[in-house]
Scaffold this motif. Structure first.
Motif, mmCIF file in Angstrom:
data_model
loop_
_atom_site.group_PDB
_atom_site.id
_atom_site.type_symbol
_atom_site.label_atom_id
_atom_site.label_comp_id
_atom_site.label_asym_id
_atom_site.label_seq_id
_atom_site.Cartn_x
_atom_site.Cartn_y
_atom_site.Cartn_z
ATOM 1 N N VAL A 170 0.851 -1.195 0.000
ATOM 2 C CA VAL A 170 0.000 0.000 0.000
ATOM 3 C C VAL A 170 0.880 1.236 0.000
ATOM 4 O O VAL A 170 1.945 1.255 0.621
ATOM 5 N N THR A 171 0.438 2.267 -0.717
ATOM 6 C CA THR A 171 1.162 3.534 -0.802
ATOM 7 C C THR A 171 0.215 4.674 -0.482
ATOM 8 O O THR A 171 -0.953 4.649 -0.872
ATOM 9 N N ARG A 172 0.712 5.675 0.230
ATOM 10 C CA ARG A 172 -0.070 6.874 0.509
ATOM 11 C C ARG A 172 0.795 8.109 0.234
ATOM 12 O O ARG A 172 2.009 8.088 0.455
ATOM 13 N N ALA A 173 0.137 9.185 -0.229
ATOM 14 C CA ALA A 173 0.826 10.440 -0.529
ATOM 15 C C ALA A 173 0.135 11.580 0.193
ATOM 16 O O ALA A 173 -1.083 11.563 0.393
ATOM 17 N N ASP A 174 0.909 12.587 0.598
ATOM 18 C CA ASP A 174 0.329 13.740 1.273
ATOM 19 C C ASP A 174 1.324 14.898 1.217
ATOM 20 O O ASP A 174 2.536 14.679 1.108
ATOM 21 N N ILE A 175 0.798 16.125 1.326
ATOM 22 C CA ILE A 175 1.694 17.280 1.370
ATOM 23 C C ILE A 175 2.545 17.266 2.634
ATOM 24 O O ILE A 175 3.622 17.849 2.669
ATOM 25 N N GLY A 176 2.068 16.620 3.687
ATOM 26 C CA GLY A 176 2.816 16.510 4.936
ATOM 27 C C GLY A 176 3.411 15.130 5.091
ATOM 28 O O GLY A 176 2.720 14.126 4.936
ATOM 29 N N ARG A 177 4.681 15.064 5.396
ATOM 30 C CA ARG A 177 5.324 13.752 5.539
ATOM 31 C C ARG A 177 4.752 12.969 6.702
ATOM 32 O O ARG A 177 4.595 11.751 6.631
ATOM 33 N N HIS A 178 4.400 13.654 7.801
ATOM 34 C CA HIS A 178 3.766 12.975 8.929
ATOM 35 C C HIS A 178 2.413 12.405 8.519
ATOM 36 O O HIS A 178 2.045 11.300 8.910
ATOM 37 N N ASN A 179 1.677 13.180 7.732
ATOM 38 C CA ASN A 179 0.345 12.748 7.311
ATOM 39 C C ASN A 179 0.406 11.490 6.452
ATOM 40 O O ASN A 179 -0.449 10.605 6.562
ATOM 41 N N ALA A 180 1.395 11.415 5.567
ATOM 42 C CA ALA A 180 1.538 10.230 4.719
ATOM 43 C C ALA A 180 1.746 8.989 5.578
ATOM 44 O O ALA A 180 1.169 7.922 5.321
ATOM 45 N N LEU A 181 2.551 9.122 6.632
ATOM 46 C CA LEU A 181 2.778 7.994 7.534
ATOM 47 C C LEU A 181 1.526 7.670 8.342
ATOM 48 O O LEU A 181 1.200 6.498 8.573
ATOM 49 N N ASP A 182 0.800 8.699 8.784
ATOM 50 C CA ASP A 182 -0.434 8.457 9.532
ATOM 51 C C ASP A 182 -1.461 7.726 8.679
ATOM 52 O O ASP A 182 -2.192 6.853 9.170
ATOM 53 N N LYS A 183 -1.539 8.076 7.399
ATOM 54 C CA LYS A 183 -2.478 7.395 6.513
ATOM 55 C C LYS A 183 -2.111 5.920 6.370
ATOM 56 O O LYS A 183 -2.980 5.047 6.351
ATOM 57 N N LEU A 184 -0.819 5.632 6.256
ATOM 58 C CA LEU A 184 -0.374 4.234 6.215
ATOM 59 C C LEU A 184 -0.725 3.513 7.508
ATOM 60 O O LEU A 184 -1.237 2.386 7.496
ATOM 61 N N PHE A 185 -0.432 4.158 8.638
ATOM 62 C CA PHE A 185 -0.703 3.565 9.954
ATOM 63 C C PHE A 185 -2.196 3.272 10.087
ATOM 64 O O PHE A 185 -2.613 2.180 10.501
ATOM 65 N N GLY A 186 -3.023 4.253 9.716
ATOM 66 C CA GLY A 186 -4.461 4.062 9.803
ATOM 67 C C GLY A 186 -4.952 2.948 8.908
ATOM 68 O O GLY A 186 -5.799 2.136 9.313
#
Length: 263
Positions: A170-186
């Motif tokens: 799974v891959t997630r993208a976001d303007i915020g690097r923390h947000n991209a990781l949070d989306k993966l975690f979620g």
């Protein structure tokens, strides 16, 4: 990609010539999270996979551990930019432990002010026996970059992915690097994806906050296109996590617990 970008007419200068053309611009979206009827945080993010991001963010802050047990209900009002989360009574946020704050999408230390309070409880020492060949590290990082349509079009997002040695899950993208990781975690929490034996790929700098977030997810190998900080590497040493950075082309640097990246 329409969710994450828009077009704007611009003036482009190139080799002494001016042209007027449309350019893809990444979208920026503020989401205010309420937890058990209390305003908790406002996150500036990309407007996609918002429920995953909310779940991952709250999990990384120690407010939930098991999605189906700790979360009663999540309502996302995308039009107004609000997320309403109802947690079980045993997981009500304490005003003494958490305080209302603003979290921006920048790459600074915007979250450092509060992560020290719960890291001891939520950051996990890795016990993984997983290994990965060096060649696969290079290939997976290349795949993450090539598959990111939003990054290729706008250059304005960070990418994060969970992978096995063979392929990306799974891959997630976001303007915020923390947000991209949070989306993966979620995503992993909601879909019960075990990550202990997986690899985390990341396009941004491995700072101490990013390293801790990876540790809270439970991964033992973190690969980045960018550089680490000294505090992040000290934490990785202590948490038994393998870190590698500057993964570009046919090169990379392995900084901690190099035994998991095999020749």
């Amino acid at each position: 990609m329409d969710l994450l970008s828009t077009q704007r007419l611009i003036q482009r200068y190139n080799h002494k010539e001016w042209t007027e053309e449309f350019d893809d611009i990444v979208k920026e979206y503020p989401l205010t999270i309420h937890v058990n009827d209390q305003e908790f945080a406002t996150i500036v993010c990309s407007p996609e996979y918002l429920e995953e991001m909310v779940v991952g963010f709250l999990a990384s802050e120690g407010m939930l551990r098991i999605h189906e047990q700790d979360v009663k209900k999540i309502i996302i009002d995308e039009e107004k930019g609000f997320a309403y989360v109802t947690l079980t009574k045993d997981h009500v946020a304490s005003q003494d432990f958490y305080s209302k704050r603003f979290i921006g999408s920048c790459c600074g230390k915007s979250r450092q002010s509060f992560y020290f309070q719960n890291d001891v409880k939520t950051a996990k020492t890795s016990m993984t026996k997983t290994t990965i060949k060096a060649e696969r590290c290079l290939a997976l990082m290349k795949q993450v970059q090539q598959d990111s349509e939003v990054f290729l079009a706008t250059g304005g997002v960070h990418n994060a992915a969970i992978a096995t040695q063979d392929d990306i899950i799974v891959t997630r993208a976001d303007i915020g690097r923390h947000n991209a990781l949070d989306k993966l975690f979620g995503h992993c929490l909601i879909n019960r994806v075990a990550v202990r034996d997986k690899v985390l790929l990341f396009s941004g700098r491995i700072s101490s906050e990013v390293l801790l977030k990876a540790a809270k997810m439970g991964v033992g190998i973190m690969l980045s296109k960018s550089a680490p900080t000294d505090l992040a590497l000290a934490m990785a040493d202590e948490l038994n996590m393998t870190t590698a950075g500057f993964i570009r082309g046919e090169r990379m640097n392995v900084y901690t617990h190099a035994h998991r990246i095999v020749r």
